[in-house]
Design an enzyme around this catalytic site. Structure first.
Site, PDB file in Angstrom:
ATOM      1  N   ILE A 275     -22.783  14.069   3.286  1.00  0.00           N
ATOM      2  CA  ILE A 275     -22.067  13.717   4.510  1.00  0.00           C
ATOM      3  C   ILE A 275     -20.572  13.958   4.326  1.00  0.00           C
ATOM      4  CG2 ILE A 275     -21.473  11.831   6.075  1.00  0.00           C
ATOM      5  CD1 ILE A 275     -24.334  12.649   6.380  1.00  0.00           C
ATOM      6  N   LYS A 389     -31.411   2.436   8.515  1.00  0.00           N
ATOM      7  CA  LYS A 389     -32.061   1.452   7.632  1.00  0.00           C
ATOM      8  C   LYS A 389     -31.395   0.077   7.726  1.00  0.00           C
ATOM      9  CE  LYS A 389     -33.768   4.996   4.498  1.00  0.00           C
ATOM     10  NZ  LYS A 389     -33.464   6.098   5.446  1.00  0.00           N
TER      11      LYS A 389
END
Length: 610
Positions: A275, A389
């Site tokens: 990322i 998550k």
């Protein structure tokens, strides 16, 4: 040399025949004057030589050669017309010259295009019956390539969804359709290979097409988009996982992103990760003034230096851990960044589950320290990179990200800095992604290991994810948790089957799929919302989850208690403190740990924002 001589003799015969036939048609005794013989032959052959008609490789004759022949014969005929008028001093019918031009052009073209026709007619035709999906410009280019050099392929036609094209022909090949009739079209034409040649085809349609091809035992390949092959040779490649997940951005607002990034000093933690790396690339693309890149991995920083050594903007590389407040503070104080992207975190669920103390400390205190520094040094905007998550977490990793979200949301209400979080699912081919693991297992001949036959995950291409992160950050005013539209969840077993099929092998036959069971902390499916309420933004692919706030002093007390549990390495107390901070946290380890525990620990009530 032999070919040139043959062409020269043929052209002399053509010139004589064209003049003779035109003369007879108009009743002229044109060649009574011998000077006209020399004029017709001399002028036309001169122009043919100058145009390079005796140097062309005839097996590759195409549109450029046809255009050259047309230009050359019309120019030669005009010169012959004017010179004939000057020589004879009389007016000869223009129709004679027009007919002579047409006959000459037709026969000169025929002599030069006939070899290509016979070469392609006698060329050995392949046995792999091939259908092209897409009868547009790209599909036509692919067809032209395959007709010129078929190799083992035998082109049988096109497939297209547009009603205006169905039942028509391209290169004398039929266009079938629509795609909803794919199975019957494949069977009826005994197709062995389907080539997708559409410049912008949604990944969902690609996946559906592949599944039908797999059911019909048909190989499926793809051509890169037109923008990738502009001015280049058309290439046909195997479909990869990026083709399956590709989505056309519906509302990507690049001017808004550029306005947000351009001219800014930007600090990125976790810059060496998947990322972080893409975030660096996008910030350079959109014109950042300077980048400060923080990572705890020496090798990752070295890789960044190598990849961005030619960058047009200054970049500072900082080797440190985000939990080292002193070191990080000196950087923030010196560089005075206006934007802070916090992407550093431990993200691998089973590993963090096994190393709970280290995972919680790095993820939670990394966020607290970076957020406090952003607030202390008046950073304009702080962006936390979160995860799906964090929604109803069953793992310590997910809970750590949810605690981070809660902390910055509450800090935002008392700070000049705008604190926001962006929540999304799995990024394709990131570190820890299942896709590289599946490909490695397939290359070794299997088996491919999947945790559960029904497990699903959200996936997004990394470039799309980062563009949406920047777009969400640009519209944030502080306190929001932005949620990216991840599309439909993907069944992991199905993805494994697709990858096996795309490698040219059959799932469950050539390569087995073994189910190993869910690992500690893993879910059967992921979610993006804690509850069903979400706010829309001006962008379809970005929404805002409902905020939750709690008493600031109680939050800090529970965080201190969590830190003490980490320092004491007390598993029992650690899980209880996590549960107090994240009431929706649910874990088998938690129930095992709290069996027989008193009810002295009270859950902090969250107050929902109206």
């Amino acid at each position: 040399m032999k070919i040139r001589l043959i062409l020269l003799v043929a052209d002399l015969a053509i010139i004589a025949a064209a003049a003779f036939l035109s003369s007879r048609w108009f009743g002229l005794d044109f060649f009574a004057n011998w000077r006209l013989y020399i004029l017709f032959f001399g002028v036309k052959i001169f122009f043919f030589i100058r145009a390079g008609l005796y140097h062309a490789i005839l097996r590759y004759a195409g549109l450029p050669l046809a255009a050259t022949i047309l230009r050359t014969t019309i120019l030669a005929s005009l010169v012959v017309f004017f010179l004939t008028y000057l020589i004879t001093g009389s007016h000869i019918s223009i129709g004679f010259f027009a007919m002579d031009y047409l006959i000459t052009t037709f026969l000169v073209g025929l002599v030069r295009f006939a070899p290509r026709y016979f070469f392609e007619s006698w060329k050995e035709v392949g046995t792999k019956r091939t259908l092209i999906y897409g009868a547009g410009h790209l599909g036509e280019e692919v067809a032209r390539k395959l007709l010129r050099d078929p190799g083992e392929r035998r082109l049988v036609g096109f497939l297209d969804d547009r009603p205006s094209k169905i039942s028509k022909r391209v290169h004398n090949l039929p266009i079938y359709g629509p795609i909803s009739n794919l199975s019957s079209i494949l069977a009826r034409n005994r197709v062995s290979e389907l080539i997708i040649a559409i410049s912008s085809l949604d990944g969902k349609i690609v996946r559906k097409t592949i599944r039908e091809c797999r059911q019909n035992h048909v190989l499926c390949r793809i051509v890169p988009t037109f923008s990738d092959v502009f001015n280049k040779e058309i290439n046909i490649k195997d479909i990869d996982i990026t083709d399956l997940l590709k989505r056309e951005p519906k509302d990507l607002d690049e001017p808004q992103i550029r306005k947000f990034i351009k001219g800014k000093v930007i600090l990125i933690t976790g810059a060496g990760g998947s990322i972080g790396f893409e975030l660096v690339r996008q910030c350079i693309h959109y014109g950042a003034k300077k980048l400060i890149l923080v990572d705890h991995s020496e090798f990752s920083l070295y890789t960044l230096q190598e990849d961005f050594s030619a960058s047009s903007i200054p970049i500072r590389f900082c080797l440190m851990n985000v939990t080292e407040k002193r070191s990080l503070e000196s950087i923030v104080r010196e560089e005075a960044p206006s934007t802070f992207f916090h992407a550093a975190a431990y993200k691998h669920v089973p590993i963090v589950e096994e190393s709970r103390f280290e995972g919680l400390y790095n993820n939670v205190w990394g966020t607290i320290i970076t957020a406090q520094l952003a607030e202390q040094y008046a950073v304009d905007k702080y962006v936390l990179i979160s995860t799906d998550k964090a929604v109803r977490p069953t793992s310590v990793m997910g809970a750590s990200k949810r605690i981070s979200e809660i902390y910055i949301q509450n800090l935002n209400s008392m700070s000049r800095t705008e604190f926001i979080a962006v929540r999304f699912g799995n990024v394709l081919a990131s570190s820890g992604s299942v896709v590289p693991k599946f490909i490695e297992q397939i290359n070794k001949g299997g088996p491919v290991t999947v945790t559960h036959p029904e497990v699903t995950r959200y996936f997004m291409l990394i470039q799309e994810a980062l563009q949406l992160i920047l777009q969400a950050a640009s519209i944030g005013n502080g306190g929001e948790i932005f949620i990216l539209n991840m599309g439909a969840p993907v069944r992991i077993a199905e993805m494994a089957e697709d990858l096996i099929f795309l490698s040219g092998r059959s799932p469950h036959k050539d390569i087995k799929i073994n189910y190993t069971g869910l690992r500690p902390g893993e879910k059967l499916y992921e979610e993006l919302l804690i509850d069903d309420s979400e706010k829309k933004t001006q962008y379809e692919n970005i929404t805002i989850g409902q905020a939750r706030y709690l008493d600031w002093d109680s939050l800090n007390k529970n965080l201190d208690d969590l830190l003490h549990a980490i320092k004491r390495r007390d598993h029992h107390d650690l899980l209880l403190r996590v549960k107090l901070l994240v009431p929706e946290f649910s874990s088998s380890s938690l129930w095992e740990s709290t069996a027989g525990t008193s009810e002295s620990h009270k859950v902090i009530p969250f107050q929902s924002v109206k």
